[in-house]
Design a protein around this motif. Structure first.
Motif, PDB file in Angstrom:
ATOM      1  N   GLN A   1       0.834  -1.208   0.000  1.00  0.00           N
ATOM      2  CA  GLN A   1       0.000   0.000   0.000  1.00  0.00           C
ATOM      3  C   GLN A   1       0.863   1.249   0.000  1.00  0.00           C
ATOM      4  OE1 GLN A   1      -0.360   2.112   3.100  1.00  0.00           O
ATOM      5  NE2 GLN A   1      -1.386   3.594   1.765  1.00  0.00           N
ATOM      6  N   TYR A   2       1.859   1.294   0.886  1.00  0.00           N
ATOM      7  CA  TYR A   2       2.684   2.489   1.019  1.00  0.00           C
ATOM      8  C   TYR A   2       3.424   2.807  -0.277  1.00  0.00           C
ATOM      9  CZ  TYR A   2       6.293   5.740   2.270  1.00  0.00           C
ATOM     10  OH  TYR A   2       7.098   6.828   2.266  1.00  0.00           O
TER      11      TYR A   2
ATOM     12  N   LEU B   1      -3.249  -3.421  -6.760  1.00  0.00           N
ATOM     13  CA  LEU B   1      -4.046  -4.454  -6.109  1.00  0.00           C
ATOM     14  C   LEU B   1      -3.934  -5.778  -6.852  1.00  0.00           C
ATOM     15  CD1 LEU B   1      -7.294  -2.449  -5.249  1.00  0.00           C
ATOM     16  CD2 LEU B   1      -5.573  -3.278  -3.639  1.00  0.00           C
TER      17      LEU B   1
ATOM     18  N   ASP C   1      -4.180  -0.122  10.061  1.00  0.00           N
ATOM     19  CA  ASP C   1      -4.203   1.203   9.429  1.00  0.00           C
ATOM     20  C   ASP C   1      -3.177   2.126  10.096  1.00  0.00           C
ATOM     21  OD1 ASP C   1      -4.738   3.642   8.293  1.00  0.00           O
ATOM     22  OD2 ASP C   1      -6.902   3.586   8.688  1.00  0.00           O
TER      23      ASP C   1
ATOM     24  N   GLU D   1      -7.177   3.065   1.036  1.00  0.00           N
ATOM     25  CA  GLU D   1      -6.291   2.123   0.367  1.00  0.00           C
ATOM     26  C   GLU D   1      -6.097   0.852   1.196  1.00  0.00           C
ATOM     27  OE1 GLU D   1      -2.738   4.302  -0.519  1.00  0.00           O
ATOM     28  OE2 GLU D   1      -3.785   5.687  -1.863  1.00  0.00           O
ATOM     29  N   ILE D   2      -5.949   1.004   2.504  1.00  0.00           N
ATOM     30  CA  ILE D   2      -5.828  -0.166   3.379  1.00  0.00           C
ATOM     31  C   ILE D   2      -7.073  -1.037   3.259  1.00  0.00           C
ATOM     32  CG2 ILE D   2      -5.765  -0.925   5.783  1.00  0.00           C
ATOM     33  CD1 ILE D   2      -3.054  -0.009   4.885  1.00  0.00           C
TER      34      ILE D   2
ATOM     35  N   PHE E   1      -6.880  -3.077   0.023  1.00  0.00           N
ATOM     36  CA  PHE E   1      -5.956  -4.199   0.110  1.00  0.00           C
ATOM     37  C   PHE E   1      -6.531  -5.305   0.991  1.00  0.00           C
ATOM     38  CE2 PHE E   1      -2.944  -1.288  -1.743  1.00  0.00           C
ATOM     39  CZ  PHE E   1      -2.040  -2.104  -2.424  1.00  0.00           C
TER      40      PHE E   1
END
Length: 238
Positions: A120-121, A126, A158, A175-176, A179
């Motif tokens: 994510q970072y 995805l 998160d 976004e978290i 995922f």
């Protein structure tokens, strides 16, 4: 790209250092950090992951896999100290590379997986995460001797609730969630237990004691809450 409020060079350096703790070494695939005290009594436990599993910025005894093993032992379910393969900064690909040649002498009685925050970072897709996460699930099942019921996954926490997530808290959370939706879907396909600890991680927003000293990772207090959530579900597997 994350945007941070920067107040002078000192603040910028501090931010960079903290984010390096999350990212680790982006260009290399270092040897995994493997932990275990050699105790062979009780069920064997393999914990796979990244900075959360290795417990960045907390003492060894406060790592969540260690806390889980302790809780299981106290509940009357003998478990060995976890064998941890994890490192801060690892993405799904980094973890796959690290365990590529790992062949334990015998199957583990329990295998956990927590991975994805660095995907994510770093803005990884995805689709890539889905493919690599699924491969990690298959690897985990293999380490459990093909027994899917002996594998479980913790959702991605998160980190946007930490001081270093302040500037982009909403986008990080979204976004978290995306995922985690992929991880949950892949776990469902393989009939793997998925334990959602993300809502618990978000309670740190109003409790600084749940944040580690680096202001980026979580504290042992938070990890204990994850263990409390997982204990009943995992206990039935042993």
């Amino acid at each position: 790209m994350l945007l941070f409020k920067v107040y002078g060079v000192m603040k910028a350096s501090t931010s960079l250092l903290a984010l390096m703790l999350l990212l680790g070494n982006c260009n290399n695939h270092p040897s995994p950090s493997k932990q275990g005290n050699g105790d062979k009594s009780g069920a064997s436990y393999l914990a796979l992951g990244d900075s959360y599993t290795i417990g960045e910025s907390v003492p060894q005894e406060q790592r969540w896999p260690v806390l889980l093993a302790d809780a299981l032992n106290k509940s009357g379910k003998p478990v060995q100290s976890p064998y941890i393969i994890a490192r801060s900064g690892w993405t799904t690909r980094d973890l796959l590379n690290a365990i590529q040649n790992y062949t334990p002498e015998k199957p583990y009685d329990m295998v956990s997986l927590l991975i994805g925050v660095n995907n994510q970072y770093r803005g990884r897709s995805l689709e890539e995460f889905r493919t690599e996460f699924h491969e990690l699930l298959i690897k985990s099942i293999g380490y459990a001797g093909g027994e899917k019921e002996n594998v479980f996954v913790l959702s991605i926490p998160d980190w946007g609730v930490t001081p270093y997530g302040t500037a982009n808290r909403e986008s990080i959370a979204k976004e978290i969630n995306n995922f985690n939706s992929v991880a949950k879907e892949e776990c469902k396909k393989e009939k793997i237990l998925f334990i959602d600890i993300t809502p618990i991680s978000r309670t740190a927003l109003n409790d600084p004691s749940m944040i580690a000293s680096d202001n980026l990772h979580f504290s042992g207090k938070m990890y204990q809450l994850w263990v409390n959530e997982a204990l009943g579900l995992v206990k039935s597997k042993i």
